[in-house]
Design a protein around this motif. Structure first.
Motif, short mmCIF file in Angstrom:
data_model
loop_
_atom_site.label_atom_id
_atom_site.label_comp_id
_atom_site.label_asym_id
_atom_site.label_seq_id
_atom_site.Cartn_x
_atom_site.Cartn_y
_atom_site.Cartn_z
N ARG A 178 35.27 60.22 12.31
CA ARG A 178 35.43 61.11 13.46
C ARG A 178 36.91 61.41 13.74
O ARG A 178 37.22 62.38 14.43
CB ARG A 178 34.79 60.50 14.70
N ILE A 179 37.79 60.55 13.24
CA ILE A 179 39.22 60.73 13.47
C ILE A 179 39.92 60.67 12.12
O ILE A 179 40.22 59.59 11.62
CB ILE A 179 39.79 59.65 14.41
N PRO A 180 40.20 61.80 11.51
CA PRO A 180 40.81 61.81 10.17
C PRO A 180 42.31 61.59 10.22
O PRO A 180 43.10 62.37 9.69
CB PRO A 180 40.44 63.19 9.63
N GLN A 181 42.72 60.54 10.91
CA GLN A 181 44.13 60.18 11.01
C GLN A 181 44.26 58.72 10.58
O GLN A 181 43.45 57.88 10.98
CB GLN A 181 44.63 60.35 12.44
N ALA A 182 45.26 58.44 9.79
CA ALA A 182 45.45 57.07 9.29
C ALA A 182 46.09 56.19 10.34
O ALA A 182 47.00 56.61 11.06
CB ALA A 182 46.32 57.09 8.04
N LEU A 183 45.60 54.96 10.42
CA LEU A 183 46.29 53.91 11.14
C LEU A 183 47.31 53.36 10.15
O LEU A 183 46.93 52.81 9.11
CB LEU A 183 45.32 52.81 11.58
N LEU A 184 48.59 53.55 10.42
CA LEU A 184 49.64 53.10 9.52
C LEU A 184 50.19 51.77 10.01
O LEU A 184 50.72 51.68 11.12
CB LEU A 184 50.76 54.14 9.44
N LEU A 185 50.02 50.74 9.18
CA LEU A 185 50.46 49.40 9.52
C LEU A 185 51.59 48.98 8.59
O LEU A 185 51.40 48.93 7.37
CB LEU A 185 49.29 48.42 9.40
N PRO A 186 52.78 48.67 9.14
CA PRO A 186 53.88 48.23 8.28
C PRO A 186 53.50 46.90 7.63
O PRO A 186 52.94 46.02 8.28
CB PRO A 186 55.06 48.07 9.24
N ALA A 187 53.80 46.79 6.33
CA ALA A 187 53.37 45.60 5.60
C ALA A 187 54.27 45.33 4.41
O ALA A 187 55.03 46.20 3.98
CB ALA A 187 51.92 45.78 5.13
N VAL A 188 54.16 44.11 3.90
CA VAL A 188 54.82 43.73 2.67
C VAL A 188 53.74 43.23 1.72
O VAL A 188 52.80 42.54 2.13
CB VAL A 188 55.91 42.65 2.90
N ILE A 189 53.83 43.62 0.46
CA ILE A 189 52.86 43.18 -0.54
C ILE A 189 53.18 41.72 -0.89
O ILE A 189 54.31 41.39 -1.25
CB ILE A 189 52.92 44.06 -1.81
N THR A 190 52.18 40.86 -0.74
CA THR A 190 52.38 39.42 -0.99
C THR A 190 51.74 38.97 -2.29
O THR A 190 51.99 37.85 -2.74
CB THR A 190 51.83 38.58 0.17
N GLY A 191 50.92 39.80 -2.90
CA GLY A 191 50.29 39.44 -4.16
C GLY A 191 49.59 40.61 -4.79
O GLY A 191 49.13 41.52 -4.09
N ALA A 212 41.33 68.22 7.11
CA ALA A 212 40.89 67.94 5.74
C ALA A 212 41.25 69.08 4.79
O ALA A 212 41.43 68.86 3.60
CB ALA A 212 39.39 67.68 5.71
N ARG A 213 41.38 70.28 5.30
CA ARG A 213 41.76 71.42 4.45
C ARG A 213 43.17 71.24 3.92
O ARG A 213 43.48 71.65 2.81
CB ARG A 213 41.70 72.72 5.24
N GLY A 214 44.04 70.64 4.74
CA GLY A 214 45.43 70.47 4.34
C GLY A 214 45.62 69.35 3.34
O GLY A 214 46.38 69.48 2.39
N ALA A 215 44.96 68.25 3.54
CA ALA A 215 45.11 67.11 2.64
C ALA A 215 43.83 66.28 2.69
O ALA A 215 43.41 65.84 3.75
CB ALA A 215 46.29 66.27 3.07
N PRO A 216 43.19 66.08 1.55
CA PRO A 216 41.96 65.28 1.54
C PRO A 216 42.27 63.81 1.83
O PRO A 216 43.41 63.35 1.66
CB PRO A 216 41.43 65.45 0.11
N LEU A 217 41.27 63.10 2.28
CA LEU A 217 41.44 61.67 2.53
C LEU A 217 41.66 60.94 1.22
O LEU A 217 41.20 61.38 0.17
CB LEU A 217 40.18 61.11 3.21
N PRO A 218 42.36 59.82 1.28
CA PRO A 218 42.55 59.03 0.06
C PRO A 218 41.23 58.42 -0.39
O PRO A 218 40.24 58.42 0.37
CB PRO A 218 43.55 57.96 0.48
N PRO A 219 41.18 57.88 -1.59
CA PRO A 219 39.95 57.26 -2.08
C PRO A 219 39.51 56.08 -1.20
O PRO A 219 40.34 55.40 -0.61
CB PRO A 219 40.30 56.78 -3.49
#
Length: 174
Positions: free
Chosen positions: A114-127, A73-80
């Motif tokens: 407890r795990i400050p790591q993002a689950l990155l899911l590939p996606a396409v914006i549909t709307g 968290a010191r390096g980069a805060p979590l997104p909103p």
């Protein structure tokens, strides 16, 4: 095949345009999250020596995760935090800025404090449509990894069961 079950949660969330997630990271994250959210059945049965050893081990792991989380968290805060509806195929959330339909990228979800790591899911914006002072964004996942799809479905199912339990037992302690 993705599950039709959906969960609703307030999670730190970020859209990463043109970013492809690293292969295997999502599966590992969901597997670890599953282990952390599961309580070994014998811990609730008695306070014998084995139970106390398990509790001590879990406390050490919790402490390590907390310390690692603080360092990250010191390096980069979590997104909103955003209110998100999530199922095995898609997500819908309210964003501060519009995202163009057809844009590809990765949806980053922080599923556990407890795990400050993002689950990155590939996606396409549909709307993307106006919603008061925000934008309602719909994204369809482009998961080409059956193992990741399976773990995502398991996670959603487990969280859905937890939502149902919380509604039926509003005063329970975690």
């Amino acid at each position: 095949m993705p599950t039709a079950i959906a969960i609703h949660a307030d999670l730190p969330l970020a859209w990463h345009p043109d970013q492809a997630p690293a292969t295997g990271d999502g599966v590992l994250l969901l597997r670890v999250l599953s282990l952390l959210e599961a309580s070994p059945p014998h811990l609730d049965d008695e306070d014998g020596p084995d139970s106390l050893r398990w509790q001590a081990l879990e406390a050490r792991i919790d402490l390590c995760l907390q310390l690692i989380g603080q360092l990250l968290a010191r390096g980069a805060p979590l997104p909103p935090v955003a209110s998100v509806a999530l199922n095995g195929e898609s997500a819908r959330w309210r964003a501060a800025a519009p995202i163009a339909p057809g844009e590809r990228g990765a949806l980053g979800l922080y599923l556990s404090p407890r795990i400050p790591q993002a689950l990155l899911l590939p996606a396409v914006i549909t709307g993307c449509s106006p919603d008061g002072d925000r934008w309602l964004v719909d994204a369809h996942f482009e998961l080409h990894d059956d193992e990741l799809q399976d773990w995502l479905d398991k996670t959603i199912f487990r969280r859905h069961r937890r939502e149902i339990f919380d509604r039926k037992h509003p005063s329970h302690d975690d």
